[in-house]
Design an enzyme around this catalytic site. Structure first.
Site, PDB file in Angstrom:
ATOM      1  N   ASP A  24       0.795  -1.248   0.000  1.00 27.53           N
ATOM      2  CA  ASP A  24       0.000   0.000   0.000  1.00 27.53           C
ATOM      3  C   ASP A  24       0.824   1.294   0.000  1.00 27.53           C
ATOM      4  OD1 ASP A  24      -1.890  -1.964   0.306  1.00 27.53           O
ATOM      5  OD2 ASP A  24      -2.718  -1.242   2.195  1.00 27.53           O
ATOM      6  N   GLU A  72      -4.619  -0.716  -1.246  1.00 34.30           N
ATOM      7  CA  GLU A  72      -5.927  -0.732  -0.571  1.00 34.30           C
ATOM      8  C   GLU A  72      -6.866   0.192  -1.335  1.00 34.30           C
ATOM      9  OE1 GLU A  72      -5.967   0.273   3.624  1.00 34.30           O
ATOM     10  OE2 GLU A  72      -8.145   0.407   3.658  1.00 34.30           O
ATOM     11  N   LYS A 129      -6.782  -4.764  -2.871  1.00 35.58           N
ATOM     12  CA  LYS A 129      -7.388  -5.345  -1.672  1.00 35.58           C
ATOM     13  C   LYS A 129      -8.396  -4.375  -1.064  1.00 35.58           C
ATOM     14  CE  LYS A 129      -3.687  -4.473   1.723  1.00 35.58           C
ATOM     15  NZ  LYS A 129      -4.221  -3.314   2.365  1.00 35.58           N
ATOM     16  N   LYS A 132      -7.636  -4.396   5.144  1.00 34.16           N
ATOM     17  CA  LYS A 132      -6.308  -4.075   5.643  1.00 34.16           C
ATOM     18  C   LYS A 132      -5.333  -5.219   5.341  1.00 34.16           C
ATOM     19  CE  LYS A 132      -8.035  -0.265   7.229  1.00 34.16           C
ATOM     20  NZ  LYS A 132      -7.999   0.902   6.315  1.00 34.16           N
ATOM     21  N   VAL A 157       3.264   0.341   4.203  1.00 32.41           N
ATOM     22  CA  VAL A 157       2.566   1.122   5.227  1.00 32.41           C
ATOM     23  C   VAL A 157       1.154   0.588   5.433  1.00 32.41           C
ATOM     24  CG1 VAL A 157       3.914   3.194   4.768  1.00 32.41           C
ATOM     25  CG2 VAL A 157       1.781   2.855   3.514  1.00 32.41           C
ATOM     26  N   THR A 158       0.610   0.859   6.671  1.00 28.56           N
ATOM     27  CA  THR A 158       1.351   1.327   7.829  1.00 28.56           C
ATOM     28  C   THR A 158       1.722   0.114   8.680  1.00 28.56           C
ATOM     29  OG1 THR A 158      -0.652   1.636   9.200  1.00 28.56           O
ATOM     30  CG2 THR A 158       0.088   3.521   7.889  1.00 28.56           C
ATOM     31  N   CYS A 162      -1.911  -2.171   7.971  1.00 29.25           N
ATOM     32  CA  CYS A 162      -1.912  -3.130   6.856  1.00 29.25           C
ATOM     33  C   CYS A 162      -0.708  -4.058   6.862  1.00 29.25           C
ATOM     34  CB  CYS A 162      -2.054  -2.388   5.539  1.00 29.25           C
ATOM     35  SG  CYS A 162      -3.701  -1.658   5.366  1.00 29.25           S
ATOM     36  N   GLN A 202       8.308 -13.072  21.520  1.00 27.52           N
ATOM     37  CA  GLN A 202       7.888 -14.453  21.769  1.00 27.52           C
ATOM     38  C   GLN A 202       8.483 -15.417  20.743  1.00 27.52           C
ATOM     39  OE1 GLN A 202       3.745 -14.871  23.262  1.00 27.52           O
ATOM     40  NE2 GLN A 202       3.434 -12.860  22.312  1.00 27.52           N
TER      41      GLN A 202
HETATM   42  N1  TIU Z   1      -2.546   0.488   4.304  1.00 27.63           N
HETATM   43  C1  TIU Z   1      -2.955   0.794   5.541  1.00 27.63           C
HETATM   44  O1  TIU Z   1      -2.221   0.658   6.507  1.00 27.63           O
HETATM   45  N2  TIU Z   1      -4.231   1.345   5.672  1.00 27.63           N
HETATM   46  C2  TIU Z   1      -4.609   2.170   6.695  1.00 27.63           C
HETATM   47  O2  TIU Z   1      -5.760   2.588   6.768  1.00 27.63           O
HETATM   48  N3  TIU Z   1      -3.635   2.520   7.598  1.00 27.63           N
HETATM   49  C3  TIU Z   1      -3.739   3.392   8.644  1.00 27.63           C
HETATM   50  O3  TIU Z   1      -2.802   3.480   9.423  1.00 27.63           O
HETATM   51  N4  TIU Z   1      -4.825   4.112   8.772  1.00 27.63           N
END
Ligand code: TIU
Length: 220
Positions: A24, A72, A129, A132, A157-158, A162, A202
């Site tokens: 993303d 996304e 997609k 997330k 990200v992030t 995701c 872990q």
């Molecule tokens: N790609 C992804 O992480 N989508 C989000 O909405 N991330 C946020 O941190 N909001």
């Protein structure tokens, strides 16, 4: 088999069974006026991941290592957008609304594009997609298994949204994930740290973590 200095212990890279997955890295998350900004975030927080990811992408292409990109987003008619996702946050600008980069988080709009620094090239699958996680409601698993891929080197990200969701989905499906800590980013400094810790704690409950330099050293 190259061994990558990772945490919680070394990651044994199998070059023929490994893909780089870039999650993303879209204008909607990294540039002003997109979905990330609509959520109230400082989008500049994500830019630190661009240059290290660009170097990893170049190294993968040089070595003919498979690269897969994800985005996304939603269909233009929003028929794959759950009302719960549309309404979450009670935002002034919601998914599907018009912003400076076109309709927010809608496929085909400028904001939905991957940033130019990391643009896909021919032969690199792009997985669209709606959620997330990159496995939910996509053919990512088929694409990976058809290519005999068992290990994922993860950028994008992030970190806590995701990237973490995708790594957890991959882990349950039997894939081994190595997350490159300088190639993932969060809008929140605390969540960047926690998102990385949760993966490698872990005994590597979800996977491994390493700086991209460790991957580069192993590939050299
Ligand atoms: N790609 C992804 O992480 N989508 C989000 O909405 N991330 C946020 O941190 N909001």
């Amino acid at each position: 088999m190259p061994s990558i200095a990772a945490e919680p212990y070394s990651f044994d890279l199998e070059p023929g069974r490994c893909a780089v997955v870039i999650i993303d890295m879209q204008r909607d998350f990294l540039e002003p006026g997109g979905f990330g900004a609509a959520l109230g975030n400082d989008v500049a927080m994500l830019r630190r991941a661009i240059e290290p990811t660009r170097r990893v992408l170049a190294a993968a292409r040089d070595r003919r290592m498979p690269v897969i990109h994800t985005r996304e987003g939603h269909r233009p008619d929003l028929s794959d957008l759950p009302a719960a996702k549309r309404d979450r946050g009670r935002l002034a600008t919601r998914i599907g609304d018009l912003g400076p980069m076109g309709r927010i988080l809608v496929r085909g709009e400028p904001g939905h594009d991957i940033i130019p620094e990391l643009a896909p090239i021919a032969g690199e699958p792009v997985i669209d997609k709606p959620g997330k996680g990159a496995f939910y409601a996509t053919d990512l698993e088929a694409v990976l298994r058809n290519r005999g891929i068992a290990q994922l080197i993860v950028c994008g990200v992030t970190t806590e949204v995701c990237v973490n969701t995708t790594v957890r989905e991959a882990n349950d499906r039997g894939f081994e994930c190595l997350v490159l800590e300088d190639c993932v980013a969060s809008y929140f400094a605390a969540f960047q740290l926690a998102g990385i810790e949760m993966i490698k704690a872990q005994g590597g409950i979800f996977g491994w973590v390493a700086p991209s330099a460790a991957l580069m050293a192993a590939l050299a």
